[in-house]
Design a protein around this motif. Structure first.
Motif, PDB file in Angstrom:
ATOM      1  N   TYR A 143       0.734  -1.219  -0.062  1.00 27.64           N
ATOM      2  CA  TYR A 143      -0.088  -0.045   0.133  1.00 27.64           C
ATOM      3  C   TYR A 143       0.946   1.203   0.045  1.00 27.64           C
ATOM      4  O   TYR A 143       0.600   2.040  -0.641  1.00 27.64           O
ATOM      5  CB  TYR A 143      -0.871   0.143   1.237  1.00 27.64           C
ATOM      6  CG  TYR A 143      -1.966   1.189   1.298  1.00 27.64           C
ATOM      7  CD1 TYR A 143      -2.967   1.068   0.576  1.00 27.64           C
ATOM      8  CD2 TYR A 143      -1.497   2.342   2.432  1.00 27.64           C
ATOM      9  CE1 TYR A 143      -3.937   2.279   0.591  1.00 27.64           C
ATOM     10  CE2 TYR A 143      -2.446   3.313   2.366  1.00 27.64           C
ATOM     11  CZ  TYR A 143      -3.511   3.292   1.454  1.00 27.64           C
ATOM     12  OH  TYR A 143      -4.436   4.501   1.356  1.00 27.64           O
ATOM     13  N   ILE A 144       1.841   1.289   0.906  1.00 30.70           N
ATOM     14  CA  ILE A 144       2.798   2.215   0.955  1.00 30.70           C
ATOM     15  C   ILE A 144       3.405   2.549  -0.414  1.00 30.70           C
ATOM     16  O   ILE A 144       3.809   3.689  -0.801  1.00 30.70           O
ATOM     17  CB  ILE A 144       3.662   2.265   2.037  1.00 30.70           C
ATOM     18  CG1 ILE A 144       2.909   2.420   3.328  1.00 30.70           C
ATOM     19  CG2 ILE A 144       4.862   3.403   2.076  1.00 30.70           C
ATOM     20  CD1 ILE A 144       4.084   2.131   4.640  1.00 30.70           C
ATOM     21  N   ILE A 145       3.983   1.586  -1.123  1.00 31.96           N
ATOM     22  CA  ILE A 145       4.578   1.534  -2.298  1.00 31.96           C
ATOM     23  C   ILE A 145       3.720   2.062  -3.416  1.00 31.96           C
ATOM     24  O   ILE A 145       4.360   3.050  -4.191  1.00 31.96           O
ATOM     25  CB  ILE A 145       5.396   0.130  -2.756  1.00 31.96           C
ATOM     26  CG1 ILE A 145       6.480  -0.015  -1.760  1.00 31.96           C
ATOM     27  CG2 ILE A 145       5.934   0.037  -4.095  1.00 31.96           C
ATOM     28  CD1 ILE A 145       7.071  -1.442  -1.705  1.00 31.96           C
ATOM     29  N   ALA A 146       2.553   1.688  -3.373  1.00 29.66           N
ATOM     30  CA  ALA A 146       1.779   2.154  -4.467  1.00 29.66           C
ATOM     31  C   ALA A 146       1.157   3.477  -4.320  1.00 29.66           C
ATOM     32  O   ALA A 146       1.280   4.323  -5.428  1.00 29.66           O
ATOM     33  CB  ALA A 146       0.527   1.224  -4.483  1.00 29.66           C
ATOM     34  N   ARG A 147       1.214   3.847  -3.167  1.00 28.22           N
ATOM     35  CA  ARG A 147       1.018   5.308  -2.874  1.00 28.22           C
ATOM     36  C   ARG A 147       2.363   6.199  -3.243  1.00 28.22           C
ATOM     37  O   ARG A 147       1.975   7.300  -3.812  1.00 28.22           O
ATOM     38  CB  ARG A 147       0.433   5.828  -1.473  1.00 28.22           C
ATOM     39  CG  ARG A 147      -0.848   5.421  -0.773  1.00 28.22           C
ATOM     40  CD  ARG A 147      -1.711   6.081  -1.599  1.00 28.22           C
ATOM     41  NE  ARG A 147      -3.038   5.663  -1.100  1.00 28.22           N
ATOM     42  CZ  ARG A 147      -4.037   6.523  -1.268  1.00 28.22           C
ATOM     43  NH1 ARG A 147      -3.938   7.710  -1.702  1.00 28.22           N
ATOM     44  NH2 ARG A 147      -5.496   6.153  -0.898  1.00 28.22           N
ATOM     45  N   PHE A 148       3.297   5.655  -2.884  1.00 24.76           N
ATOM     46  CA  PHE A 148       4.640   6.512  -3.133  1.00 24.76           C
ATOM     47  C   PHE A 148       4.599   6.499  -4.884  1.00 24.76           C
ATOM     48  O   PHE A 148       5.011   7.717  -5.363  1.00 24.76           O
ATOM     49  CB  PHE A 148       5.833   5.851  -2.779  1.00 24.76           C
ATOM     50  CG  PHE A 148       7.001   6.392  -3.026  1.00 24.76           C
ATOM     51  CD1 PHE A 148       7.433   7.775  -2.560  1.00 24.76           C
ATOM     52  CD2 PHE A 148       7.985   5.900  -4.122  1.00 24.76           C
ATOM     53  CE1 PHE A 148       8.463   8.338  -2.953  1.00 24.76           C
ATOM     54  CE2 PHE A 148       9.058   6.809  -4.313  1.00 24.76           C
ATOM     55  CZ  PHE A 148       9.339   8.064  -3.725  1.00 24.76           C
ATOM     56  N   VAL A 149       4.557   5.496  -5.257  1.00 20.94           N
ATOM     57  CA  VAL A 149       4.574   5.344  -6.986  1.00 20.94           C
ATOM     58  C   VAL A 149       3.487   6.605  -7.536  1.00 20.94           C
ATOM     59  O   VAL A 149       3.852   7.242  -8.475  1.00 20.94           O
ATOM     60  CB  VAL A 149       4.377   3.990  -7.562  1.00 20.94           C
ATOM     61  CG1 VAL A 149       4.162   4.262  -8.983  1.00 20.94           C
ATOM     62  CG2 VAL A 149       5.653   3.413  -7.069  1.00 20.94           C
ATOM     63  N   GLY A 150       2.238   6.674  -6.963  1.00 22.81           N
ATOM     64  CA  GLY A 150       1.105   7.536  -7.572  1.00 22.81           C
ATOM     65  C   GLY A 150       1.833   8.860  -7.152  1.00 22.81           C
ATOM     66  O   GLY A 150       1.662   9.802  -8.296  1.00 22.81           O
ATOM     67  N   TRP A 151       2.388   9.179  -6.258  1.00 20.71           N
ATOM     68  CA  TRP A 151       2.764  10.598  -5.933  1.00 20.71           C
ATOM     69  C   TRP A 151       3.797  10.801  -6.672  1.00 20.71           C
ATOM     70  O   TRP A 151       4.212  11.920  -7.388  1.00 20.71           O
ATOM     71  CB  TRP A 151       3.257  10.412  -4.255  1.00 20.71           C
ATOM     72  CG  TRP A 151       3.830  11.982  -4.088  1.00 20.71           C
ATOM     73  CD1 TRP A 151       3.261  13.190  -3.961  1.00 20.71           C
ATOM     74  CD2 TRP A 151       5.413  12.220  -3.901  1.00 20.71           C
ATOM     75  NE1 TRP A 151       4.194  13.961  -3.638  1.00 20.71           N
ATOM     76  CE2 TRP A 151       5.442  13.465  -3.525  1.00 20.71           C
ATOM     77  CE3 TRP A 151       6.412  11.253  -3.913  1.00 20.71           C
ATOM     78  CZ2 TRP A 151       6.711  13.981  -3.197  1.00 20.71           C
ATOM     79  CZ3 TRP A 151       7.589  11.898  -3.491  1.00 20.71           C
ATOM     80  CH2 TRP A 151       7.849  13.272  -3.240  1.00 20.71           C
ATOM     81  N   TYR A 152       4.982   9.858  -7.128  1.00 15.09           N
ATOM     82  CA  TYR A 152       5.996  10.162  -8.078  1.00 15.09           C
ATOM     83  C   TYR A 152       5.852  10.410  -9.425  1.00 15.09           C
ATOM     84  O   TYR A 152       6.091  11.317  -9.981  1.00 15.09           O
ATOM     85  CB  TYR A 152       6.919   9.143  -7.779  1.00 15.09           C
ATOM     86  CG  TYR A 152       8.181   9.028  -8.733  1.00 15.09           C
ATOM     87  CD1 TYR A 152       9.236   9.936  -8.377  1.00 15.09           C
ATOM     88  CD2 TYR A 152       8.301   8.525  -9.986  1.00 15.09           C
ATOM     89  CE1 TYR A 152      10.486  10.361  -9.086  1.00 15.09           C
ATOM     90  CE2 TYR A 152       9.427   8.834 -10.724  1.00 15.09           C
ATOM     91  CZ  TYR A 152      10.514   9.459 -10.334  1.00 15.09           C
ATOM     92  OH  TYR A 152      11.351   9.493 -11.182  1.00 15.09           O
ATOM     93  N   VAL A 153       4.636   9.657  -9.793  1.00 17.54           N
ATOM     94  CA  VAL A 153       4.167   9.742 -11.213  1.00 17.54           C
ATOM     95  C   VAL A 153       3.509  11.239 -11.440  1.00 17.54           C
ATOM     96  O   VAL A 153       3.478  11.996 -12.281  1.00 17.54           O
ATOM     97  CB  VAL A 153       2.971   8.711 -11.402  1.00 17.54           C
ATOM     98  CG1 VAL A 153       2.438   9.075 -12.798  1.00 17.54           C
ATOM     99  CG2 VAL A 153       3.899   7.451 -11.873  1.00 17.54           C
ATOM    100  N   LEU A 154       2.780  11.548 -10.248  1.00 18.84           N
ATOM    101  CA  LEU A 154       2.308  13.112 -10.426  1.00 18.84           C
ATOM    102  C   LEU A 154       3.311  14.260 -10.272  1.00 18.84           C
ATOM    103  O   LEU A 154       3.049  15.142 -10.797  1.00 18.84           O
ATOM    104  CB  LEU A 154       1.235  13.320  -9.305  1.00 18.84           C
ATOM    105  CG  LEU A 154      -0.258  12.627  -9.299  1.00 18.84           C
ATOM    106  CD1 LEU A 154      -1.196  12.624  -8.117  1.00 18.84           C
ATOM    107  CD2 LEU A 154      -0.970  13.091 -10.510  1.00 18.84           C
ATOM    108  N   GLN A 155       4.293  13.889  -9.556  1.00 19.36           N
ATOM    109  CA  GLN A 155       5.273  14.875  -9.428  1.00 19.36           C
ATOM    110  C   GLN A 155       6.137  15.166 -11.015  1.00 19.36           C
ATOM    111  O   GLN A 155       6.797  16.158 -11.064  1.00 19.36           O
ATOM    112  CB  GLN A 155       6.171  14.460  -8.447  1.00 19.36           C
ATOM    113  CG  GLN A 155       6.140  14.814  -6.922  1.00 19.36           C
ATOM    114  CD  GLN A 155       5.998  16.333  -6.803  1.00 19.36           C
ATOM    115  OE1 GLN A 155       4.931  16.934  -6.705  1.00 19.36           O
ATOM    116  NE2 GLN A 155       7.215  16.527  -6.412  1.00 19.36           N
ATOM    117  N   ASN A 156       6.408  13.848 -11.615  1.00 19.71           N
ATOM    118  CA  ASN A 156       7.058  13.890 -12.815  1.00 19.71           C
ATOM    119  C   ASN A 156       6.056  13.498 -14.062  1.00 19.71           C
ATOM    120  O   ASN A 156       6.200  12.358 -14.284  1.00 19.71           O
ATOM    121  CB  ASN A 156       8.248  12.880 -12.697  1.00 19.71           C
ATOM    122  CG  ASN A 156       9.175  13.417 -11.444  1.00 19.71           C
ATOM    123  OD1 ASN A 156       9.509  14.290 -11.507  1.00 19.71           O
ATOM    124  ND2 ASN A 156       9.336  12.356 -10.574  1.00 19.71           N
TER     125      ASN A 156
END
Length: 115
Positions: free
Chosen positions: A59-72
């Protein structure tokens, strides 16, 4: 000043998502640290403990990937192709976040109902 306003990192929605992600991550790490003694994890089956921890990490990894995709966001010469690719990437991220949230919820329920 205009350049600062158009930076994605300064977007208020991205900041709210980041704060939400950090709060969720901290709370999940705290829960993972105290669940074994606080909620009698030693008395629960091993599969329930493993399922809970793995799903929390997922869950934490999926949320981090989502945040990273939005940032970049993707940058390409062709705007239409770039937007289509970004939309597909966001759909994949949304599915992974929903799936990981479902797994974590299932693990949470399984952990507390197992004996």
């Amino acid at each position: 000043e205009l350049l600062m306003m158009t930076k994605i990192k300064n977007h208020p929605k991205i900041k709210k998502i980041k704060i939400k992600f950090l709060i969720e991550a901290v709370l999940l790490f705290i829960f993972s640290a105290v669940y074994y003694t606080g909620f009698d994890g030693a008395d629960k089956p091993l599969w329930a403990n493993v399922f809970l921890i793995v799903s929390a990490i997922g869950y934490i990894i999926a949320r981090f990937v989502g945040w990273y995709v939005l940032q970049n966001p993707l940058k390409d010469d062709n705007l239409k192709k770039s937007l289509i690719h970004f939309q597909n990437k966001l759909n994949q991220v949304a599915f992974s976040i929903l799936f990981s949230a479902f797994l974590f919820g299932s693990a949470f329920i399984s952990f507390f109902t197992s004996s």
